[in-house]
Each structure stands twice: as structure tokens, then as C-alpha cells.
Design an enzyme around this catalytic site. Structure first.
Site, PDB file in Angstrom:
ATOM      1  N   ALA A   1     -35.959   0.530   2.159  1.00  0.00           N
ATOM      2  CA  ALA A   1     -36.021  -0.908   2.441  1.00  0.00           C
ATOM      3  C   ALA A   1     -35.128  -1.664   1.471  1.00  0.00           C
ATOM      4  O   ALA A   1     -34.905  -1.238   0.345  1.00  0.00           O
ATOM      5  CB  ALA A   1     -37.459  -1.385   2.303  1.00  0.00           C
TER       6      ALA A   1
ATOM      7  N   ARG B   1     -18.573   8.429   5.266  1.00  0.00           N
ATOM      8  CA  ARG B   1     -19.150   7.264   4.594  1.00  0.00           C
ATOM      9  C   ARG B   1     -18.267   6.898   3.421  1.00  0.00           C
ATOM     10  O   ARG B   1     -17.833   7.794   2.673  1.00  0.00           O
ATOM     11  CB  ARG B   1     -20.555   7.584   4.059  1.00  0.00           C
ATOM     12  CG  ARG B   1     -21.563   7.905   5.124  1.00  0.00           C
ATOM     13  CD  ARG B   1     -22.746   8.635   4.539  1.00  0.00           C
ATOM     14  NE  ARG B   1     -22.350   9.889   3.916  1.00  0.00           N
ATOM     15  CZ  ARG B   1     -23.160  10.711   3.279  1.00  0.00           C
ATOM     16  NH1 ARG B   1     -24.420  10.413   3.135  1.00  0.00           N
ATOM     17  NH2 ARG B   1     -22.719  11.822   2.752  1.00  0.00           N
ATOM     18  N   GLU B   2     -17.999   5.610   3.256  1.00  0.00           N
ATOM     19  CA  GLU B   2     -17.243   5.197   2.074  1.00  0.00           C
ATOM     20  C   GLU B   2     -18.030   5.610   0.842  1.00  0.00           C
ATOM     21  O   GLU B   2     -19.253   5.558   0.815  1.00  0.00           O
ATOM     22  CB  GLU B   2     -17.037   3.684   2.082  1.00  0.00           C
ATOM     23  CG  GLU B   2     -16.031   3.270   3.117  1.00  0.00           C
ATOM     24  CD  GLU B   2     -15.856   1.761   3.221  1.00  0.00           C
ATOM     25  OE1 GLU B   2     -16.222   1.051   2.272  1.00  0.00           O
ATOM     26  OE2 GLU B   2     -15.362   1.311   4.262  1.00  0.00           O
TER      27      GLU B   2
ATOM     28  N   LYS C   1       0.841  -1.205   0.000  1.00  0.00           N
ATOM     29  CA  LYS C   1       0.000   0.000   0.000  1.00  0.00           C
ATOM     30  C   LYS C   1       0.870   1.248   0.000  1.00  0.00           C
ATOM     31  O   LYS C   1       0.622   2.204  -0.749  1.00  0.00           O
ATOM     32  CB  LYS C   1      -0.870   0.042   1.278  1.00  0.00           C
ATOM     33  CG  LYS C   1      -2.219  -0.581   1.136  1.00  0.00           C
ATOM     34  CD  LYS C   1      -3.093  -0.262   2.356  1.00  0.00           C
ATOM     35  CE  LYS C   1      -4.394  -1.023   2.260  1.00  0.00           C
ATOM     36  NZ  LYS C   1      -5.247  -0.865   3.420  1.00  0.00           N
TER      37      LYS C   1
ATOM     38  N   GLU D   1     -14.667   8.855  13.782  1.00  0.00           N
ATOM     39  CA  GLU D   1     -14.863   9.255  12.382  1.00  0.00           C
ATOM     40  C   GLU D   1     -16.280   8.892  11.939  1.00  0.00           C
ATOM     41  O   GLU D   1     -16.774   7.819  12.256  1.00  0.00           O
ATOM     42  CB  GLU D   1     -13.828   8.533  11.508  1.00  0.00           C
ATOM     43  CG  GLU D   1     -13.924   8.851  10.047  1.00  0.00           C
ATOM     44  CD  GLU D   1     -13.856  10.352   9.774  1.00  0.00           C
ATOM     45  OE1 GLU D   1     -12.853  10.981  10.138  1.00  0.00           O
ATOM     46  OE2 GLU D   1     -14.815  10.898   9.209  1.00  0.00           O
ATOM     47  N   PHE D   2     -16.889   9.783  11.148  1.00  0.00           N
ATOM     48  CA  PHE D   2     -18.270   9.534  10.682  1.00  0.00           C
ATOM     49  C   PHE D   2     -18.384   9.501   9.165  1.00  0.00           C
ATOM     50  O   PHE D   2     -19.482   9.469   8.634  1.00  0.00           O
ATOM     51  CB  PHE D   2     -19.218  10.603  11.244  1.00  0.00           C
ATOM     52  CG  PHE D   2     -19.262  10.617  12.748  1.00  0.00           C
ATOM     53  CD1 PHE D   2     -20.085   9.733  13.432  1.00  0.00           C
ATOM     54  CD2 PHE D   2     -18.458  11.474  13.479  1.00  0.00           C
ATOM     55  CE1 PHE D   2     -20.122   9.724  14.826  1.00  0.00           C
ATOM     56  CE2 PHE D   2     -18.483  11.476  14.866  1.00  0.00           C
ATOM     57  CZ  PHE D   2     -19.312  10.598  15.542  1.00  0.00           C
TER      58      PHE D   2
ATOM     59  N   CYS E   1     -18.759  -1.239   8.825  1.00  0.00           N
ATOM     60  CA  CYS E   1     -19.062  -0.547  10.091  1.00  0.00           C
ATOM     61  C   CYS E   1     -20.316  -1.047  10.806  1.00  0.00           C
ATOM     62  O   CYS E   1     -20.222  -1.540  11.923  1.00  0.00           O
ATOM     63  CB  CYS E   1     -19.157   0.952   9.840  1.00  0.00           C
ATOM     64  SG  CYS E   1     -17.542   1.656   9.438  1.00  0.00           S
TER      65      CYS E   1
END
Ligand code: NAD
Length: 446
Positions: free
Chosen positions: A252, A154-155, A35, A151-152, A260
């Protein structure tokens, strides 16, 4: 001021690159040598919209660097942001071994006062444990402080979420350290909430558990729609128009996945066990989700009988659109079941093939397009609402399939359009369309 970000996954890499973008001097450290090699050359090992361009720009302007060398990572730094993985242990608790290894390495290499900022999602009390361990392992003359900064992001929208965060949570029992970390975030001009350290840790888990609850709740309502003849899309719309409820996370489908929600709800459940508290709603949320993830497969078995030898196309593999992450993806669980049932499987996803091939190798046919995946298929499962899939022309299914039978776990298509295109179409929380047409063993009602 020198910042190191530890771990270059979805959170660490986005954090490091965004900090560099606002002008900080950032070193990113990872134990994965490949990486680091790729990132040093400006190649992004994960798919995250806009990230590679921002990475390249900041590399070129010298604000970000990548290293595999712990000494370079930890020496002469002011802030160390830890963003290593905290995956699930077999018993559902959070696995803290990567965090502990990082803290050990900090203990060995730190040579001046620093603030350690824990971004990884960790159970209540972990930050205090990190502080204690560092106190034991670093020389007396060096002062460390520990700050929780969950951390919040979103991918799939990591950069956007970093620059437009609803809130930045900074938890610390040392006011000065908390203030210093809050100040680091000032250039983002987003609301900052400073709390004590335990509250910050719990805000993260409680937020994810609440969002997971919304998903499981609407899935239960969808299941009720199938019994009552109501349409979940209308029901969710009507609920979401109430501002107290809000429309987000009322879609839905086939349950939540990703790196997560599944692990964080289970880790929170484990935490409640530890404190001997019976968090009833949380247990139901987890149970409902695991049942929901299997629904589409069982509906297919009910409608079609045995899937052995059937040609099955799975459209969408990532746990949601705009990411290559397949951790806990409903599609992965479906593929395992389809392989057990000895179906012949072709798949399509715009970006997730690298990760999927690591799991399933040559047992699947990897198509380059939706057309290629559905060609000659008996059954199609829609598992991720990528635009390429959700906006696919319904009239094309009959061109490539003998008897088009579609199980749509994301309610991508309009029922009337599916009917007029001649599809047998089974979705979530809505009436099935054309199910009796030429199909034997059908237990479903049109
Ligand atoms: P990830 O698995 O994508 O990346 C973790 C990285 O840490 C890997 O590159 C790994 O090689 C590296 N690593 C492991 N041990 C290390 C060590 N000792 N030193 C240096 N590097 C090390 O993880 P992620 O998805 O970025 O998640 C990181 C944390 O953030 C987790 O706690 C997760 O729950 C939380 N989180 C994730 C998301 C998300 O959307 N992915 C969102 C919010 C919070």
C-alpha cells in the site's frame, strides 16, 4: 546480421546494450543529438544500474554504435527494433506521433528486406497500421515484415529484467518473421511466447492494467484499514501468503506513477471506448489511483491546517527507487500542491535532481543528504522508499526538526519505533502515531 534500435530511452538503450552484450552488432539511433553524443562517449544519459559499465564495455569491443543519421541507422539492416516513446495524449489515448515519424523515416531509407519489431507499447491494431504504411511507402522489391515484441522491463532493474525476463512475447501474423525474432532471443534462454500480433499488443496493456489493479486494490484495503483500525502491513502479508494471490504489488502507498502504468491504463481505457466496451474495473483502478495520490497532502492539511510558510521536506522524488524517472511521480504532484499552498520546500533524492530541476528550478532547495533536507523542517513527506530514506535512523529526525511530523507514503518505518523516537507519524493504512502531541487542528486519531 545487423540490428538497429530506434530510440535510446529506458527501453531502447537497455535493449541495444543487452543485444550487444550477447554478441550482436547493434546500431542505436535517436533524434536527440545530445543523447547520441553522450552515448558515443560512453556516458549514459539515464540512470539505470549497471548500464553505463555494460555500455562502455560494448563500445570498446565495437559491438555497439550510436548515430543521429537516419541513413546510417536504416540502411543495410536486418532487424529494426522501434522503442520510441508513446506518451499520453490530452484525452488519455496513446500518442503515436514518434512511432509514425520513425516509420516514415524507415520508409524513406530502407534499402533491403527487413523485419520491423515494435517494442513500444501501442494500442491493438497499431502494428497492422505500421505494416500497411510501410507497404505503401517502400519500393516493391523490398519486403518488410512487422512483429510485435512488447517490453516488460522495469526501470531500475532493466538489465536484470532483460536477462531474466519472465517471458518474451513475440506476436506476428507471419510465422517465419515471428520465428526469426524468437530465435534472436534464444541466447537469453528465457521462455518465449509466440502469439498473433493483436494478442501480443493486448498482453502488454492487460499486464500493466492487472498490476495497476493490484496496487489500487491494496490501496483501497489500506483506506479501509484506516477506518477499521486494522494494519495494512499485516493484512497484505496475510493475503500475499496465499499463493493464488502472491505478495508482489500488494504494497500500500500513495498510488502508482511512472512512465507506464498511468498512461497505459488510460490508453487501454481509450481503446475500450473505441470498441464501445465498458471495462468497469479499469475505470475504478484509474480513479482510485488519482485519489490515492492526493491522500497524503490532504492528511497533512487536516492535521496541520494551512501549510503556508511551513518548512516542508520531501524525501524521494523519483516514482520509485533506483531510477531517476519522475514521470507521473506522486512526489511531483505533491510538490505542485505544496507550491500552490506557498510552503517552503526542500527536497532529497539520490539521482533524480536533473529531471526535477527541469520542472521546478530554483523554487526548491536541493539537499545533498536526508539530514540536509530535514534540517529546520516542520513537516517531512516520504515519497520514495530509496534505501537511504527507508533505512534512515529515526532518532535523527528530532535532532534536525523542532517538532518532527512525518507523513510517510511508503510505510517505511515501524510504528513502535516511530512512537518511541517521539515522532508524529502518519502512514498509509496504519494507525497514526503521536498525533495529538502539541499539534492543534488535529482531526486524526492516534
Ligand atoms: P523514453 O521517452 O525514455 O525514450 C524514447 C526515446 O525515443 C527518446 O530518446 C526519444 O528522443 C526517441 N525518439 C523519439 N522519436 C524518435 C524517432 N523518430 N527516431 C528515433 N528516436 C526517437 O521512452 P521509454 O521509457 O524507453 O519507452 C519507450 C516505449 O517502451 C514506450 O512505448 C513505453 O510505453 C514502453 N515501455 C517503457 C518501459 C519503461 O519502464 N520505461 C517499460 C516497458 C515498455
Amino acid at each position: 546480421m545487423e540490428i538497429t534500435v530506434v530510440g535510446t530511452g529506458y527501453v531502447g538503450l537497455v535493449t541495444g546494450v543487452c543485444f550487444a552484450e550477447i554478441g550482436y552488432s547493434v546500431t542505436c539511433f535517436d533524434i536527440d543529438e545530445s543523447k547520441i553524443a553522450a552515448l558515443s562517449e560512453g556516458r549514459c544519459p539515464i540512470y539505470e544500474p549497471g548500464l553505463e559499465e555494460m555500455l562502455k564495455r560494448n563500445l570498446k569491443e565495437g559491438r555497439i554504435r550510436f548515430t543521429f543519421d537516419a541513413k546510417l541507422a536504416y540502411k543495410n539492416k536486418d532487424y529494426l527494433f522501434i522503442a520510441v516513446g508513446t506518451p499520453e495524449n490530452e484525452d488519455g489515448s496513446a500518442n503515436l506521433e514518434y512511432l509514425e515519424a520513425a516509420v516514415d523515416q524507415i520508409g524513406l531509407n530502407l534499402n533491403r528486406d527487413a523485419v520491423i519489431v515494435i517494442k513500444s507499447t501501442v494500442p491493438v491494431g497499431t502494428n497492422e497500421g505500421v505494416y500497411k504504411k510501410l507497404q505503401e511507402n517502400i519500393p516493391d522489391k523490398i519486403q518488410v515484415k512487422v512483429v510485435s515484441n512488447p517490453e516488460f522491463l522495469r526501470e531500475g532493474s532493466g538489465i536484470l529484467d532483460t536477462f531474466h525476463a519472465d517471458r518474451i512475447v513475440v506476436g506476428s501474423d507471419d510465422h517465419e518473421a515471428g520465428r526469426a525474432v524468437a530465435d534472436l532471443y534464444k541466447p537469453f534462454e528465457r521462455p518465449i511466447l509466440q502469439t498473433d500480433i493483436r494478442s501480443a499488443e493486448l498482453i502488454k496493456y492487460a499486464s500493466n492494467a492487472f498490476l495497476a489493479t493490484k496496487i489500487s486494490f491494496i490501496n483501497e484495503v489500506a483506506n479501509l484499514c484506516e477506518h477499521t483500525g486494522a494494519n495494512i502491513e499485516d493484512v497484505a502479508k496475510g493475503m500475499g501468503m496465499d499463493e493464488r494471490i502472491g505478495s508482489q504489488f500488494l504494497k500500500a502507498g500513495i498510488g502508482y506513477g511512472g512512465s507506464c502504468f498511468p498512461k497505459d491504463t488510460k490508453a487501454l481505457e481509450k481503446l475500450t471506448d473505441y470498441y464501445n466496451y465498458d471495462f468497469k474495473i479499469l475505470r475504478s483502478v484509474i480513479e482510485v489511483n488519482s485519489r490515492q495520490k492526493q491522500q497524503l497532502f490532504y492528511k497533512a492539511c487536516e492535521l496541520l491546517g494551512n501549510l503556508q510558510g511551513k518548512r516542508v521536506a520531501v524525501l524521494g522524488l523519483a516514482f520509485k527507487p533506483h531510477t531517476d524517472d519522475i514521470r507521473e511521480a506522486p512526489a511531483v504532484e505533491l510538490i505542485v500542491r505544496l507550491l500552490e499552498a506557498q510552503a517552503d520546500i526542500s527536497v532529497y533524492d539520490p539521482v533524480a535532481y536533473g529531471n526535477v530541476a527541469d520542472l521546478f528550478g530554483s523554487r526548491l532547495y536541493y539537499a545533498e543528504t536526508v539530514d540536509g533536507a530535514i534540517k529546520g523542517a516542520d513537516v517531512v513527506f516520504i515519497m520514495t522508499e530509496w534505501p537511504q530514506i527507508a533505512q534512515y535512523d529515526l532518532e535523527r529526525f528530532p535532532l534536525f526538526m523542532r517538532e518532527p511530523v512525518i507523513f510517510d507514503g511508503r510505510n517505511c518505518y515501524d510504528l513502535a519505533e516511530a512512537k518511541s523516537a517521539g515522532l508524529t507519524y502518519v502512514s498509509v493504512g496504519r494507525k497514526a502515531v503521536n498525533v495529538n502531541r502539541n499539534l492543534e487542528n488535529s482531526g486524526l486519531q492516534s
